[in-house]
Motif scaffolding. Structure first.
Motif, PDB file in Angstrom:
ATOM      1  N   PHE A   4      83.415  87.913  85.687  1.00 19.24           N
ATOM      2  CA  PHE A   4      83.680  86.610  85.067  1.00 19.24           C
ATOM      3  C   PHE A   4      84.943  86.684  84.212  1.00 19.24           C
ATOM      4  O   PHE A   4      85.762  85.768  84.210  1.00 19.24           O
ATOM      5  CB  PHE A   4      82.484  86.175  84.217  1.00 19.24           C
ATOM      6  N   LYS A   5      85.093  87.801  83.507  1.00 23.65           N
ATOM      7  CA  LYS A   5      86.308  87.986  82.699  1.00 23.65           C
ATOM      8  C   LYS A   5      87.525  88.086  83.607  1.00 23.65           C
ATOM      9  O   LYS A   5      88.605  87.570  83.273  1.00 23.65           O
ATOM     10  CB  LYS A   5      86.177  89.243  81.836  1.00 23.65           C
ATOM     11  N   ARG A   6      87.362  88.736  84.755  1.00 26.27           N
ATOM     12  CA  ARG A   6      88.486  88.820  85.688  1.00 26.27           C
ATOM     13  C   ARG A   6      88.908  87.426  86.150  1.00 26.27           C
ATOM     14  O   ARG A   6      90.104  87.125  86.245  1.00 26.27           O
ATOM     15  CB  ARG A   6      88.132  89.681  86.899  1.00 26.27           C
ATOM     16  N   GLY A  27      83.952  83.351  78.185  1.00 22.68           N
ATOM     17  CA  GLY A  27      82.580  83.085  78.608  1.00 22.68           C
ATOM     18  C   GLY A  27      82.289  81.697  79.127  1.00 22.68           C
ATOM     19  O   GLY A  27      81.172  81.423  79.574  1.00 22.68           O
ATOM     20  N   GLU A  28      83.280  80.817  79.112  1.00 20.95           N
ATOM     21  CA  GLU A  28      83.007  79.431  79.489  1.00 20.95           C
ATOM     22  C   GLU A  28      82.740  79.268  80.992  1.00 20.95           C
ATOM     23  O   GLU A  28      81.910  78.456  81.385  1.00 20.95           O
ATOM     24  CB  GLU A  28      84.168  78.514  79.068  1.00 20.95           C
ATOM     25  N   ILE A  29      83.427  80.036  81.824  1.00 19.37           N
ATOM     26  CA  ILE A  29      83.181  79.956  83.269  1.00 19.37           C
ATOM     27  C   ILE A  29      81.750  80.385  83.576  1.00 19.37           C
ATOM     28  O   ILE A  29      81.010  79.695  84.296  1.00 19.37           O
ATOM     29  CB  ILE A  29      84.181  80.832  84.061  1.00 19.37           C
ATOM     30  N   GLU A  30      81.367  81.512  83.027  1.00 16.50           N
ATOM     31  CA  GLU A  30      80.022  82.039  83.264  1.00 16.50           C
ATOM     32  C   GLU A  30      78.954  81.075  82.755  1.00 16.50           C
ATOM     33  O   GLU A  30      77.983  80.770  83.464  1.00 16.50           O
ATOM     34  CB  GLU A  30      79.869  83.390  82.572  1.00 16.50           C
ATOM     35  N   ASN A  31      79.122  80.558  81.545  1.00 22.02           N
ATOM     36  CA  ASN A  31      78.113  79.674  80.966  1.00 22.02           C
ATOM     37  C   ASN A  31      78.039  78.327  81.668  1.00 22.02           C
ATOM     38  O   ASN A  31      76.959  77.766  81.855  1.00 22.02           O
ATOM     39  CB  ASN A  31      78.395  79.484  79.477  1.00 22.02           C
ATOM     40  N   ALA A  32      79.200  77.812  82.098  1.00 21.95           N
ATOM     41  CA  ALA A  32      79.203  76.558  82.845  1.00 21.95           C
ATOM     42  C   ALA A  32      78.488  76.731  84.178  1.00 21.95           C
ATOM     43  O   ALA A  32      77.718  75.860  84.611  1.00 21.95           O
ATOM     44  CB  ALA A  32      80.641  76.092  83.072  1.00 21.95           C
ATOM     45  N   ALA A  33      78.734  77.855  84.835  1.00 23.30           N
ATOM     46  CA  ALA A  33      78.081  78.121  86.123  1.00 23.30           C
ATOM     47  C   ALA A  33      76.565  78.228  85.952  1.00 23.30           C
ATOM     48  O   ALA A  33      75.801  77.746  86.797  1.00 23.30           O
ATOM     49  CB  ALA A  33      78.637  79.402  86.740  1.00 23.30           C
ATOM     50  N   LYS A  34      76.116  78.838  84.863  1.00 21.85           N
ATOM     51  CA  LYS A  34      74.676  78.931  84.594  1.00 21.85           C
ATOM     52  C   LYS A  34      74.047  77.551  84.508  1.00 21.85           C
ATOM     53  O   LYS A  34      72.940  77.311  85.009  1.00 21.85           O
ATOM     54  CB  LYS A  34      74.436  79.691  83.280  1.00 21.85           C
ATOM     55  N   GLU A  35      74.752  76.628  83.864  1.00 21.99           N
ATOM     56  CA  GLU A  35      74.233  75.263  83.736  1.00 21.99           C
ATOM     57  C   GLU A  35      74.176  74.567  85.095  1.00 21.99           C
ATOM     58  O   GLU A  35      73.227  73.845  85.403  1.00 21.99           O
ATOM     59  CB  GLU A  35      75.101  74.455  82.766  1.00 21.99           C
ATOM     60  N   ALA A 224      82.099  81.761  90.324  1.00 19.18           N
ATOM     61  CA  ALA A 224      81.025  82.149  89.410  1.00 19.18           C
ATOM     62  C   ALA A 224      79.666  81.760  89.986  1.00 19.18           C
ATOM     63  O   ALA A 224      78.690  82.513  89.874  1.00 19.18           O
ATOM     64  CB  ALA A 224      81.238  81.488  88.050  1.00 19.18           C
ATOM     65  N   LEU A 225      79.606  80.609  90.624  1.00 21.05           N
ATOM     66  CA  LEU A 225      78.370  80.195  91.299  1.00 21.05           C
ATOM     67  C   LEU A 225      78.018  81.187  92.407  1.00 21.05           C
ATOM     68  O   LEU A 225      76.844  81.494  92.633  1.00 21.05           O
ATOM     69  CB  LEU A 225      78.531  78.788  91.880  1.00 21.05           C
ATOM     70  N   SER A 226      79.033  81.694  93.078  1.00 20.16           N
ATOM     71  CA  SER A 226      78.821  82.689  94.131  1.00 20.16           C
ATOM     72  C   SER A 226      78.197  83.954  93.571  1.00 20.16           C
ATOM     73  O   SER A 226      77.297  84.546  94.176  1.00 20.16           O
ATOM     74  CB  SER A 226      80.159  83.038  94.803  1.00 20.16           C
TER      75      SER A 226
END
Length: 294
Positions: A4-6, A27-35, A224-226
């Motif tokens: 995710f950091k990459r 962390g926004e990409i990871e957290n958005a994907a979780k939602e 990130a969804l992947s």
């Protein structure tokens, strides 16, 4: 390896061109994907008009379609919203990629009624804005050059405000400080971006992905969804090129040069594809690692 950091590092390229290079939100990409993974129905808004041509730009639609495609592969329901300036290009891209998502058109002067109707009809869990202009503190909408766009485009802030009132999750993707969601870094935009005191968008989304090009932010979110689903959900590079060709043929222009070319924000097709392939390879490496571990 934190993939995710990459992704965050990959899409940070070009941020310095607008003074956004220090607007880093980890962390926004990871957290958005979780939602998004938790959501059943997602509304995606996009389309940024170029005033001189009265057509939408090439940045935004591809990122929106990329996320929509990934979500549909996960069995999610997706609704895409734009305005008359980007209607034909979204229709062309949806058809090319073969998405089921209905396309709703926001009309100036009917924003409040449409917001209520759309939220009531589709009952979304989450709203995502990809390169959609947002209202500044004075209620007007501006281009990065400081041109007022409020006389020609409908505002979609009311849709997000109502979503927030209903407790729905909101996500923004942008690259210049004047897009829906950028209220999360409003003071940074005011202090560091040319015309920032005029153009800074006010709405604060729950999650904000700042990318050098907003399309890249959409691709990173699909990636990130992947990673969460353990399945490559990002379409291939050939589809990316064909989608760009389709929206340009439908009238899209480069937002920087204002010309109908296969470029995005003045960045060549080759460099856009280079970033796309870096994002794609990050998915592949992540999935290969997980398979090896199992």
């Amino acid at each position: 390896m934190n993939y995710f950091k990459r992704l965050e590092e990959i899409i940070s390229e070009n941020l310095n061109s607008r003074g956004m290079d220090k607007a880093y939100l980890a962390g926004e990409i990871e957290n958005a994907a979780k939602e998004l993974i938790k959501s059943d129905t997602i509304i995606i808004v996009t389309g940024f008009v170029i005033k001189d041509t009265l057509t939408g730009e090439t940045d935004g639609p591809l990122g929106a379609i990329s996320v929509a495609s990934a979500l549909e592969k996960l069995g999610k329901s997706v609704v895409i919203i734009t305005d008359i300036y980007s209607k034909s290009m979204l229709e062309a891209a949806l058809k090319l990629v073969g998405l089921k998502a209905p396309l709703e058109i926001f009309i100036k002067g009917e924003e409040d009624i449409l917001s209520q109707s759309i939220l009531s009809t589709y009952k979304p869990d989450c709203l995502l804005a990809v390169e959609r202009p947002g209202e500044a503190s004075n209620g007007n909408i501006y281009s990065m050059r400081g041109e007022c766009l409020s006389d020609i485009i409908p505002s979609m802030d009311c849709l997000f405000r109502e979503a927030g009132r209903l407790g729905l999750t909101t996500i923004g993707i942008g690259d210049g400080g004047n897009e829906i969601g950028m209220g999360k870094i409003k003071q940074y935009v005011i202090e560091n971006i040319p015309n920032g005191d005029i153009i800074a968008a006010s709405f604060v989304t729950d999650y904000l992905i700042v990318a050098g090009v907003s399309n890249w932010g959409g691709h990173a979110l699909a990636s990130a969804l992947s990673m969460f689903s353990q399945e490559d959900l990002l379409y291939n590079v050939e589809t990316e090129i064909q989608a760009l060709e389709a929206i340009v043929n439908a009238g899209a222009v480069d937002g920087l040069t204002k010309e109908r070319t296969l470029t995005v924000d003045g960045i060549s097709l080759e460099n856009n594809i280079r970033i796309f392939e870096m994002i794609k390879s990050t998915i592949e490496e992540s999935l290969a690692l997980d398979k090896g571990a199992s």
